[in-house]
Each structure stands twice: as structure tokens, then as C-alpha cells.
Design a protein around this motif. Structure first.
Motif, PDB file in Angstrom:
ATOM      1  N   GLU A 152     -29.241 -19.956  57.098  1.00  0.00           N
ATOM      2  CA  GLU A 152     -29.572 -19.825  58.520  1.00  0.00           C
ATOM      3  C   GLU A 152     -29.459 -21.168  59.241  1.00  0.00           C
ATOM      4  OE1 GLU A 152     -29.785 -16.912  59.940  1.00  0.00           O
ATOM      5  OE2 GLU A 152     -29.411 -16.166  57.915  1.00  0.00           O
ATOM      6  N   GLU A 153     -29.895 -22.253  58.591  1.00  0.00           N
ATOM      7  CA  GLU A 153     -29.771 -23.575  59.200  1.00  0.00           C
ATOM      8  C   GLU A 153     -28.295 -23.951  59.355  1.00  0.00           C
ATOM      9  OE1 GLU A 153     -31.905 -25.507  60.600  1.00  0.00           O
ATOM     10  OE2 GLU A 153     -33.669 -24.329  60.072  1.00  0.00           O
ATOM     11  N   ALA A 154     -27.494 -23.621  58.363  1.00  0.00           N
ATOM     12  CA  ALA A 154     -26.058 -23.900  58.442  1.00  0.00           C
ATOM     13  C   ALA A 154     -25.417 -23.136  59.596  1.00  0.00           C
ATOM     14  CB  ALA A 154     -25.387 -23.532  57.120  1.00  0.00           C
ATOM     15  N   LYS A 155     -25.785 -21.864  59.763  1.00  0.00           N
ATOM     16  CA  LYS A 155     -25.215 -21.039  60.841  1.00  0.00           C
ATOM     17  C   LYS A 155     -25.597 -21.600  62.211  1.00  0.00           C
ATOM     18  CE  LYS A 155     -25.234 -16.872  57.975  1.00  0.00           C
ATOM     19  NZ  LYS A 155     -25.912 -15.595  57.669  1.00  0.00           N
ATOM     20  N   LYS A 156     -26.861 -22.019  62.355  1.00  0.00           N
ATOM     21  CA  LYS A 156     -27.294 -22.597  63.635  1.00  0.00           C
ATOM     22  C   LYS A 156     -26.516 -23.864  63.962  1.00  0.00           C
ATOM     23  CE  LYS A 156     -31.775 -22.741  62.836  1.00  0.00           C
ATOM     24  NZ  LYS A 156     -33.234 -23.010  63.057  1.00  0.00           N
ATOM     25  N   PHE A 157     -26.303 -24.694  62.955  1.00  0.00           N
ATOM     26  CA  PHE A 157     -25.573 -25.944  63.148  1.00  0.00           C
ATOM     27  C   PHE A 157     -24.127 -25.658  63.550  1.00  0.00           C
ATOM     28  CE2 PHE A 157     -23.089 -29.582  61.618  1.00  0.00           C
ATOM     29  CZ  PHE A 157     -23.789 -30.652  62.140  1.00  0.00           C
ATOM     30  N   ILE A 158     -23.513 -24.708  62.878  1.00  0.00           N
ATOM     31  CA  ILE A 158     -22.115 -24.362  63.168  1.00  0.00           C
ATOM     32  C   ILE A 158     -21.970 -23.773  64.557  1.00  0.00           C
ATOM     33  CG2 ILE A 158     -20.188 -22.880  62.474  1.00  0.00           C
ATOM     34  CD1 ILE A 158     -21.377 -23.157  59.552  1.00  0.00           C
ATOM     35  N   LEU A 159     -22.884 -22.906  64.946  1.00  0.00           N
ATOM     36  CA  LEU A 159     -22.818 -22.294  66.280  1.00  0.00           C
ATOM     37  C   LEU A 159     -23.006 -23.337  67.374  1.00  0.00           C
ATOM     38  CD1 LEU A 159     -24.829 -18.990  65.670  1.00  0.00           C
ATOM     39  CD2 LEU A 159     -22.385 -19.200  66.210  1.00  0.00           C
ATOM     40  N   ASP A 197     -23.983 -17.334  52.600  1.00  0.00           N
ATOM     41  CA  ASP A 197     -25.123 -16.887  51.804  1.00  0.00           C
ATOM     42  C   ASP A 197     -25.127 -17.520  50.410  1.00  0.00           C
ATOM     43  OD1 ASP A 197     -26.018 -15.335  53.883  1.00  0.00           O
ATOM     44  OD2 ASP A 197     -25.100 -13.476  53.140  1.00  0.00           O
ATOM     45  N   SER A 198     -23.956 -17.963  49.956  1.00  0.00           N
ATOM     46  CA  SER A 198     -23.873 -18.593  48.629  1.00  0.00           C
ATOM     47  C   SER A 198     -24.528 -19.972  48.612  1.00  0.00           C
ATOM     48  CB  SER A 198     -22.420 -18.700  48.174  1.00  0.00           C
ATOM     49  OG  SER A 198     -21.678 -19.536  49.046  1.00  0.00           O
ATOM     50  N   LEU A 199     -24.907 -20.501  49.788  1.00  0.00           N
ATOM     51  CA  LEU A 199     -25.622 -21.779  49.834  1.00  0.00           C
ATOM     52  C   LEU A 199     -26.933 -21.722  49.058  1.00  0.00           C
ATOM     53  CD1 LEU A 199     -25.204 -22.887  53.567  1.00  0.00           C
ATOM     54  CD2 LEU A 199     -24.196 -23.972  51.570  1.00  0.00           C
ATOM     55  N   LEU A 200     -27.471 -20.513  48.900  1.00  0.00           N
ATOM     56  CA  LEU A 200     -28.700 -20.364  48.124  1.00  0.00           C
ATOM     57  C   LEU A 200     -28.533 -20.899  46.711  1.00  0.00           C
ATOM     58  CD1 LEU A 200     -29.799 -16.794  49.253  1.00  0.00           C
ATOM     59  CD2 LEU A 200     -30.982 -18.938  49.754  1.00  0.00           C
ATOM     60  N   TYR A 201     -27.298 -20.882  46.215  1.00  0.00           N
ATOM     61  CA  TYR A 201     -27.035 -21.311  44.854  1.00  0.00           C
ATOM     62  C   TYR A 201     -26.527 -22.749  44.777  1.00  0.00           C
ATOM     63  CZ  TYR A 201     -26.922 -16.226  44.725  1.00  0.00           C
ATOM     64  OH  TYR A 201     -27.227 -14.907  44.900  1.00  0.00           O
ATOM     65  N   CYS A 202     -25.983 -23.253  45.875  1.00  0.00           N
ATOM     66  CA  CYS A 202     -25.397 -24.595  45.840  1.00  0.00           C
ATOM     67  C   CYS A 202     -25.382 -25.177  47.259  1.00  0.00           C
ATOM     68  CB  CYS A 202     -23.977 -24.541  45.285  1.00  0.00           C
ATOM     69  SG  CYS A 202     -23.171 -26.163  45.176  1.00  0.00           S
ATOM     70  N   PRO A 203     -26.142 -26.249  47.531  1.00  0.00           N
ATOM     71  CA  PRO A 203     -26.155 -26.830  48.879  1.00  0.00           C
ATOM     72  C   PRO A 203     -24.811 -27.451  49.235  1.00  0.00           C
ATOM     73  CG  PRO A 203     -27.313 -28.248  47.342  1.00  0.00           C
ATOM     74  CD  PRO A 203     -26.992 -26.990  46.594  1.00  0.00           C
ATOM     75  N   MET A 204     -24.570 -27.613  50.543  1.00  0.00           N
ATOM     76  CA  MET A 204     -23.358 -28.254  51.030  1.00  0.00           C
ATOM     77  C   MET A 204     -23.695 -29.156  52.204  1.00  0.00           C
ATOM     78  SD  MET A 204     -20.304 -25.386  50.947  1.00  0.00           S
ATOM     79  CE  MET A 204     -19.030 -26.635  51.143  1.00  0.00           C
ATOM     80  N   GLN A 205     -22.734 -29.994  52.531  1.00  0.00           N
ATOM     81  CA  GLN A 205     -22.864 -30.866  53.697  1.00  0.00           C
ATOM     82  C   GLN A 205     -21.933 -30.366  54.792  1.00  0.00           C
ATOM     83  OE1 GLN A 205     -22.818 -35.240  53.163  1.00  0.00           O
ATOM     84  NE2 GLN A 205     -21.134 -35.277  54.592  1.00  0.00           N
ATOM     85  N   PHE A 206     -22.483 -30.187  55.985  1.00  0.00           N
ATOM     86  CA  PHE A 206     -21.712 -29.757  57.147  1.00  0.00           C
ATOM     87  C   PHE A 206     -21.726 -30.881  58.177  1.00  0.00           C
ATOM     88  CE2 PHE A 206     -23.481 -26.071  55.061  1.00  0.00           C
ATOM     89  CZ  PHE A 206     -22.404 -25.214  54.970  1.00  0.00           C
TER      90      PHE A 206
END
Length: 334
Positions: A152-159, A197-206
Motif C-alpha cells: 500500500e505504501e508503494a502504491k501511494k508513492f507511485i500514484l 503484493d509480492s513485496l510482502l515477501y521481499c522489500p524493494m526500493q522505489f
């Protein structure tokens, strides 16, 4: 004659030979320790007796005292224990590799001499988050960034930013059928939201995607700064991540000059980390704003070194190792 220990592996590139040549020009001797030959072919011993510490490296061709070296270049540590798995019972292999790595890295940390790189330094510089925070704190521009395993944090950042790239914080690779597939930086679009949703298993940097006028690779050795630029936008595959089409760009890099304030801040960054080598990636926007992307503790330099007259980067490394050029004092045990 001062002895310089170079930690590398048998498949390393020609940069080792060039630095060795310039070390010899400085009347110093190189001892090469190929870690992929340890422990099957290289034997390393550290002994404390009669009030004295002694370290010995025995290679297939020679035997060296290492406790009296004047400097060490921790260049690479690839394929430690190569071939060992085929030589021993599988149930002991994992435990043996733990001992091998701990012994080798423990030796490197304990060397009572100047070190151009150390395992602990590389581990600290693995933190992209600390790099970005320090760069911002000293006044360098950095892209707006989100590091998360929360979809959800990733989606907010991307939007919010619309144009966003996703990248890994390590040399992330997927191995399938014995083939290595490196994960490069990629653009993230809204139509890919389900995959987040796969971020739950592996974090990423955006990161906010910076439009590129030029890309820079800045190699710093001691106080020497070597800046090169390339127009990565001339090849489709290199537009987002120049490494993806790095071969086509090899002869497209040209020497450039940094703005004085940017150069001073990059040197300050190395002062903070107390390191004498860094390969720094920078994006220059169409507005000529310089964005710090990351610093690589052991980033490759040789393709750029070949573009200098007389392999000046290799010469700078040799001069720092031989104490012929200014360097940051990092002898912890002294």
C-alpha cells in the motif's frame, strides 16, 4: 621493500595487473591472495606464540609473511571455497563454509595496516538508505525514495510521483537452469500494481524517475576524482538502467568535470565513511541538477581507466596503497 596484499580471485580483470605494475614502480611488492583458491590451494595461518602474532599465506607457488604488510587492497572476494563441495561430505559443507568465511574475513578485519576497503566497510556501504540520508544531509540532491515491503505504501508513492523506478538494494539475481538473470532497474506502471503484493515477501526500493540529460560515473581514489559521462538515452535498452546495455556504451563514455560544490560534497561523503575508494552513480537532469544515486564500495572502474592516459585510476590506487598520495587513516589496531 613495503609489501602490498591484494585480495581478489583468479577470474578478476586486468586491473589487478595494472595496479601491480604501478605498485612495482613505487618500489613496493605485491602479494596476491586469490580467495577462490582458499582453502583447497591457499593455506592461511595466524599464530600467537612467544608474545608475537604471525600470519602466513602459503600459495601453490610461494610462502609469505603477512603480519608485516604495509597495506591491503580488498578488491574482491568471489567464489570462496571453490571446488570444496565436491571434496567433502555434503552434510559438513555448510558448516565448513561458515568457518572458512569467518576465518578469512576475521583475518582481513584484524590486519594491523592501512586497508583500501574491508568487509565491514563493504557491509556498511551496502545500506542504500544510509547513503541517501547522508548524501541529503550534506547537501547533495537525491531522488524522492520509498523503501518498503508494504504494497500500500508503494502504491501511494507511485500514484503521487507517476514516473517511478523500482530497484533492488543488492546485486539481486535469479538463477534458473544454471543461468544467472540479473534484476535491473525498471519503470513501474499502474498496470503492474497487482505484482506489488509480492513485496510482502521481499522489500524493494522505489524512486522518483529523474529525466536524464547525462549519466555520470565518478570514481574517487583518495583525493583524486575521475568523472565520466555518457548519453544513456541513445540506446533503448540503456534508457532506464545503462548497465542493461553496458557493452554498447563502453566506448561512449567521455571524461567530464564536476561542479566544484558537487565534487567537494562527494569528497565529504568519503570522509564521513572514512574510505579511499568509491564508484558513484549520478544522474544529471535537463535542468543540470546533479542527483546522487549511490556509491559502490568496490564498483568496477577498469573500462573507464582505459579511457585515461596511462591508466590513471590504477595509478592512483597504487599510489594510495604505497602511501605516495593522501589517504584517510583507517588503521584501527594502531
Amino acid at each position: 621493500m613495503n609489501k602490498i596484499l591484494i585480495i581478489t580471485h583468479t577470474a578478476d580483470n586486468f586491473s589487478i595487473e595494472k595496479v601491480t605494475e604501478y605498485v612495482a614502480d613505487n618500489n613496493c611488492e605485491v602479494i596476491r591472495f586469490d580467495v577462490d583458491l582458499y582453502p583447497l590451494e591457499n593455506k592461511l595461518s595466524t599464530i600467537f606464540q612467544d608474545g608475537e602474532w604471525i600470519s602466513i599465506l602459503e600459495t601453490p607457488s610461494a610462502k609469505y609473511r603477512l603480519d608485516d604488510i604495509s597495506a591491503v587492497w580488498y578488491r574482491r572476494a568471489y567464489n570462496i571455497g571453490k571446488g570444496l563441495k565436491e571434496e567433502m561430505d555434503t552434510k559438513f559443507f555448510g558448516a565448513a563454509m561458515g568457518e572458512i568465511r569467518n576465518t578469512l574475513f576475521g583475518f582481513l578485519e584484524s590486519i594491523d595496516a592501512y586497508s583500501l576497503g574491508k568487509p565491514s566497510v563493504y557491509r556498511r556501504l551496502d545500506s542504500k538508505e544510509e547513503q541517501l540520508k547522508l548524501a541529503h544531509k550534506i547537501g547533495l540532491s537525491v531522488p524522492e525514495t520509498c523503501l518498503t515491503n508494504n504494497p500500500e505504501e508503494a502504491k501511494k508513492f507511485i500514484l503521487k510521483h507517476q514516473n517511478v523506478v523500482a530497484k533492488m538494494q543488492t546485486g539481486f539475481a535469479i538463477y534458473e537452469d544454471g543461468v544467472e538473470n540479473v534484476v535491473f532497474t525498471n519503470v513501474v506502471k499502474e498496470d503492474k500494481f497487482e505484482e506489488l503484493d509480492s513485496l510482502l515477501y521481499c522489500p524493494m526500493q522505489f524512486q522518483q524517475m529523474i529525466e536524464k540529460k547525462r549519466e555520470l560515473r565518478v570514481t574517487i581514489v583518495g583525493r583524486d576524482v575521475y568523472a565520466f559521462e555518457v548519453d544513456s538515452q541513445q540506446f533503448e535498452d540503456a534508457k532506464v538502467d545503462w548497465r542493461k546495455d553496458g557493452v554498447n556504451l563502453l566506448d561512449k563514455w567521455t571524461k567530464t568535470e564536476l561542479p566544484k560544490d558537487v565534487e567537494e560534497k562527494l569528497l565529504e561523503l568519503l570522509d564521513i565513511y572514512n574510505v579511499d575508494y568509491g564508484a558513484i552513480d549520478i544522474i544529471v537532469s535537463p535542468e543540470d541538477q546533479y542527483y546522487f544515486i549511490e556509491i559502490n564500495a568496490a564498483g568496477e572502474f577498469f573500462w573507464l581507466d582505459n579511457l585515461t592516459e596511462g591508466n590513471m585510476i590504477s595509478r592512483s590506487i597504487a599510489d594510495v596503497l604505497c602511501d605516495k598520495a593522501p589517504r584517510r587513516n583507517n588503521v584501527v589496531l594502531a
